[in-house]
Motif scaffolding. Structure first.
Motif, PDB file in Angstrom:
ATOM      1  N   PHE A  10       1.083  -0.969  -0.356  1.00  0.00           N
ATOM      2  CA  PHE A  10      -0.044  -0.230   0.229  1.00  0.00           C
ATOM      3  C   PHE A  10       0.936   1.142  -0.306  1.00  0.00           C
ATOM      4  N   TYR A  11       0.660   2.115  -0.666  1.00  0.00           N
ATOM      5  CA  TYR A  11       1.596   2.559  -1.463  1.00  0.00           C
ATOM      6  C   TYR A  11       3.552   2.155  -1.367  1.00  0.00           C
ATOM      7  N   ASP A  12       3.766   2.484   0.568  1.00  0.00           N
ATOM      8  CA  ASP A  12       5.191   2.517   0.582  1.00  0.00           C
ATOM      9  C   ASP A  12       5.867   1.719   1.136  1.00  0.00           C
ATOM     10  N   GLN A  13       4.483   0.870   1.788  1.00  0.00           N
ATOM     11  CA  GLN A  13       4.673   0.386   2.940  1.00  0.00           C
ATOM     12  C   GLN A  13       4.135  -0.783   1.920  1.00  0.00           C
ATOM     13  N   VAL A  14       5.099  -2.219   2.470  1.00  0.00           N
ATOM     14  CA  VAL A  14       5.305  -3.453   2.287  1.00  0.00           C
ATOM     15  C   VAL A  14       4.442  -3.941   3.566  1.00  0.00           C
ATOM     16  N   LEU A  15       2.809  -4.610   3.654  1.00  0.00           N
ATOM     17  CA  LEU A  15       1.865  -5.457   4.576  1.00  0.00           C
ATOM     18  C   LEU A  15       1.991  -6.462   4.554  1.00  0.00           C
ATOM     19  N   GLY A  16       2.628  -7.541   3.937  1.00  0.00           N
ATOM     20  CA  GLY A  16       3.072  -8.313   4.286  1.00  0.00           C
ATOM     21  C   GLY A  16       3.142  -9.208   2.797  1.00  0.00           C
ATOM     22  N   SER A  17       4.840 -10.448   2.670  1.00  0.00           N
ATOM     23  CA  SER A  17       5.347 -10.840   1.665  1.00  0.00           C
ATOM     24  C   SER A  17       5.325 -12.352   2.530  1.00  0.00           C
ATOM     25  N   VAL A  18       5.581 -12.749   1.373  1.00  0.00           N
ATOM     26  CA  VAL A  18       6.024 -14.456   0.790  1.00  0.00           C
ATOM     27  C   VAL A  18       7.005 -14.260   0.243  1.00  0.00           C
ATOM     28  N   ILE A  19       7.798 -15.311   0.468  1.00  0.00           N
ATOM     29  CA  ILE A  19       8.899 -16.085  -1.039  1.00  0.00           C
ATOM     30  C   ILE A  19       8.543 -17.382  -1.394  1.00  0.00           C
ATOM     31  N   LEU A  20       8.703 -17.338  -3.141  1.00  0.00           N
ATOM     32  CA  LEU A  20       8.131 -17.886  -4.442  1.00  0.00           C
ATOM     33  C   LEU A  20       9.449 -19.115  -4.259  1.00  0.00           C
ATOM     34  N   LYS A  21       9.542 -20.307  -4.698  1.00  0.00           N
ATOM     35  CA  LYS A  21      10.803 -20.504  -5.098  1.00  0.00           C
ATOM     36  C   LYS A  21      10.685 -21.674  -6.291  1.00  0.00           C
ATOM     37  N   VAL A  75      10.389 -24.554  -9.435  1.00  0.00           N
ATOM     38  CA  VAL A  75      11.567 -25.770  -9.462  1.00  0.00           C
ATOM     39  C   VAL A  75      10.948 -25.511 -10.272  1.00  0.00           C
ATOM     40  N   SER A  76       9.574 -25.177 -12.024  1.00  0.00           N
ATOM     41  CA  SER A  76       9.631 -25.337 -13.378  1.00  0.00           C
ATOM     42  C   SER A  76       8.856 -24.612 -14.093  1.00  0.00           C
ATOM     43  N   ARG A  77       9.340 -24.131 -15.286  1.00  0.00           N
ATOM     44  CA  ARG A  77       9.048 -22.024 -15.542  1.00  0.00           C
ATOM     45  C   ARG A  77       6.884 -22.851 -16.573  1.00  0.00           C
ATOM     46  N   THR A  78       7.275 -24.600 -16.622  1.00  0.00           N
ATOM     47  CA  THR A  78       6.235 -24.934 -17.097  1.00  0.00           C
ATOM     48  C   THR A  78       4.827 -24.758 -15.959  1.00  0.00           C
ATOM     49  N   VAL A  79       4.717 -25.098 -14.979  1.00  0.00           N
ATOM     50  CA  VAL A  79       4.016 -25.465 -13.505  1.00  0.00           C
ATOM     51  C   VAL A  79       3.603 -24.012 -13.540  1.00  0.00           C
ATOM     52  N   PRO A  80       2.633 -23.287 -13.287  1.00  0.00           N
ATOM     53  CA  PRO A  80       2.156 -21.957 -13.495  1.00  0.00           C
ATOM     54  C   PRO A  80       2.701 -22.398 -11.070  1.00  0.00           C
ATOM     55  N   LEU A  81       2.824 -21.156 -10.613  1.00  0.00           N
ATOM     56  CA  LEU A  81       3.105 -21.079  -8.860  1.00  0.00           C
ATOM     57  C   LEU A  81       2.128 -20.160  -8.153  1.00  0.00           C
ATOM     58  N   ALA A  82       0.983 -21.289  -7.675  1.00  0.00           N
ATOM     59  CA  ALA A  82       0.384 -20.803  -6.588  1.00  0.00           C
ATOM     60  C   ALA A  82       1.060 -19.266  -5.593  1.00  0.00           C
ATOM     61  N   PHE A  83       0.763 -18.374  -4.913  1.00  0.00           N
ATOM     62  CA  PHE A  83       0.586 -17.933  -3.538  1.00  0.00           C
ATOM     63  C   PHE A  83       0.002 -17.490  -3.241  1.00  0.00           C
ATOM     64  N   SER A  84       0.065 -17.357  -1.606  1.00  0.00           N
ATOM     65  CA  SER A  84      -0.825 -17.004  -1.038  1.00  0.00           C
ATOM     66  C   SER A  84      -0.274 -16.396   0.498  1.00  0.00           C
ATOM     67  N   VAL A  85      -0.755 -14.810   0.011  1.00  0.00           N
ATOM     68  CA  VAL A  85      -0.149 -13.592   0.546  1.00  0.00           C
ATOM     69  C   VAL A  85      -0.793 -13.317   1.835  1.00  0.00           C
ATOM     70  N   PRO A  86      -0.816 -13.984   3.765  1.00  0.00           N
ATOM     71  CA  PRO A  86      -1.558 -13.142   4.673  1.00  0.00           C
ATOM     72  C   PRO A  86      -0.385 -11.615   5.199  1.00  0.00           C
ATOM     73  N   PHE A  87      -1.733 -10.703   4.963  1.00  0.00           N
ATOM     74  CA  PHE A  87      -1.717  -9.522   5.955  1.00  0.00           C
ATOM     75  C   PHE A  87      -2.526  -8.997   6.856  1.00  0.00           C
ATOM     76  N   SER A  88      -2.161  -8.285   7.441  1.00  0.00           N
ATOM     77  CA  SER A  88      -2.919  -7.774   8.755  1.00  0.00           C
ATOM     78  C   SER A  88      -3.337  -6.844   8.216  1.00  0.00           C
ATOM     79  N   PRO A  89      -4.544  -5.861   7.838  1.00  0.00           N
ATOM     80  CA  PRO A  89      -4.249  -4.397   7.000  1.00  0.00           C
ATOM     81  C   PRO A  89      -4.620  -3.398   9.013  1.00  0.00           C
ATOM     82  N   ALA A  90      -5.232  -3.939  10.238  1.00  0.00           N
ATOM     83  CA  ALA A  90      -4.877  -3.184  10.630  1.00  0.00           C
ATOM     84  C   ALA A  90      -4.265  -3.035  11.987  1.00  0.00           C
ATOM     85  N   LEU A  91      -2.505  -3.698  11.409  1.00  0.00           N
ATOM     86  CA  LEU A  91      -1.048  -3.469  11.720  1.00  0.00           C
ATOM     87  C   LEU A  91      -1.211  -2.704  11.508  1.00  0.00           C
ATOM     88  N   PHE A  92      -1.293  -1.582  10.277  1.00  0.00           N
ATOM     89  CA  PHE A  92      -0.665  -0.293   9.374  1.00  0.00           C
ATOM     90  C   PHE A  92      -1.840   0.283   9.541  1.00  0.00           C
TER      91      PHE A  92
END
Length: 394
Positions: free
Chosen positions: A30-41, A43-60
């Motif tokens: 949100f603007y210049d605040q990173v509310l949450g992040s995860v690292i993706l690893k 293993v193959s360019r042919t397999v789409p990589l699902a991501f799920s980023v938890p964050f709590s707006p209340a903390l900000f």
């Protein structure tokens, strides 16, 4: 807790350019605040990589979700690096969710697909593939920085530090339409010619306005910005530098005028002898920045720091203008701007070569400092299309 979900598709990356050991970071911003992040690893360019980023707006400080968030994907890096320009960004409109409860709310963003050159920039920029003459920076010596800040804040500096006469920097009424993707890319490589309407002529007469007759000082955060620039480019041109406003500034709202705390919250930095777009990008990452103007373009916090046309009479082709937020916290912010001296070239691992007209890995000065080149990087038999910005001649 709220969760942002989506998929990263690396299918555009050719097999010979994909590296399974390279990690990516996905963040909710949100603007210049990173509310949450995860690292993706991947293993193959042919397999789409699902991501799920938890964050709590209340903390900000958000009781409800803001109107929009941005998903940012880039090389696995610290938050401040992830907010740079070489990332994949996707805006998520939340208009229909503004009054939804945040607990257990899942927001889908769909599938994001980076391009080949973008992926290559992440590889090189992350340092995973060190390249001779790389872009790593080192913090300046604090003693030298403190001395430079003290000199810039001295009475002698204030006596000679006046802004250009023709500048009009009111972003409230001088922000035009958004730049196209091609126009944004052109900012990195174009040869910028100072317009006659800009401040070279006005700089011949340095006269402060009547609004400077009361006590004033430059915001300490901006003194640090200019000190870092001076240490990075000690031989730069300073004819278009300035802080305190002239008489025309006194007659209208301007960050070049002292505010109620006697603080001047804008600084101009001459574009000659520096890499101006590097300064622009660094300023956009700093939490104190309100807006930046350069080369008929404005990046303002109000518009999420997206590049837009600047319609003021002064095109700002001779200098970069940086304004900070009108708060005591922004004025006193002591955090660095990351405009630091370039480190010694890294050693190349493996058999590496750069193939591009006018640019060679041995550092021969057959290129333009400050220009971005499309480069074909060959490393251990793999080829990567990347974009490299030349920061200095060896």
């Amino acid at each position: 807790m709220t969760t942002m979900t989506g998929t990263l598709d690396l299918g555009r990356i050719p097999d010979e350019q994909f590296d399974p050991h390279f990690h990516l970071r996905v963040a909710v911003v949100f603007y210049d605040q990173v509310l949450g992040s995860v690292i993706l690893k991947p293993v193959s360019r042919t397999v789409p990589l699902a991501f799920s980023v938890p964050f709590s707006p209340a903390l900000f400080g958000f009781r409800r979700l803001p109107a929009a968030l941005t998903v940012v994907i880039g090389a696995d890096a610290a938050a401040i690096d992830l907010l740079g320009t070489d990332t994949l960004r996707h805006e998520v409109a939340l208009a229909g969710l503004l009054n939804a409860p945040m607990e257990a709310l899942v927001i889908p963003v769909g599938t994001l697909r980076p391009g080949i050159a973008q992926y290559g920039r992440w590889l090189v920029g992350s340092g995973f593939f060190p390249v001779a003459g790389g872009m790593a920076c080192t913090p300046p010596d604090e003693g030298a920085l403190d001395a430079e800040i003290a000199e810039l804040g001295s009475e002698d500096a204030r006596r000679n530090d006046y802004t250009i006469e023709s500048e009009d920097d009111n972003p409230g009424r001088l922000v035009g339409t958004a730049l196209s993707a091609d126009e944004e890319r052109a900012l990195d490589v174009m040869k910028i010619n100072t317009d006659a309407a800009d401040d070279r002529g006005a700089r011949e007469v340095r006269v402060a306005g009547s609004c400077s007759s009361r006590p004033w000082h430059v915001a300490p955060s901006l003194l640090r910005l200019r000190a870092e620039i001076n240490l990075r480019w000690p031989d730069r041109d300073k004819r278009s530098d300035g802080t305190i406003g002239d008489q025309s500034h006194c007659e209208r709202p301007s960050d070049h005028n002292p505010n109620e705390r006697s603080s001047v919250n804008a600084v101009d930095v001459d574009k000659d002898g520096i890499a101006p777009m590097e300064v622009v990008r660094a300023a956009l990452l700093h939490p104190s920045t309100n807006y930046v103007i350069f080369n008929k373009t404005i990046w303002s916090r109000e518009y999420g720091f997206r590049a837009r046309q600047y319609t003021g009479a002064n095109p700002h082709t001779a200098h970069v203008h940086v304004s900070i937020l009108p708060s005591a916290a922004a004025e006193q912010d002591s955090r660095g701007w990351r405009i630091w001296p370039v480190a010694a070239p890294k050693a190349v691992t493996g058999a590496a070569a750069l193939s591009v007209d006018g640019l060679r890995a041995d550092g021969a000065p057959a290129f333009d400092v400050g220009r971005t080149y499309e480069v074909l990087l060959t490393l251990d038999g793999k080829q990567f299309e990347v974009a490299l910005t030349v920061l200095r001649a060896h």
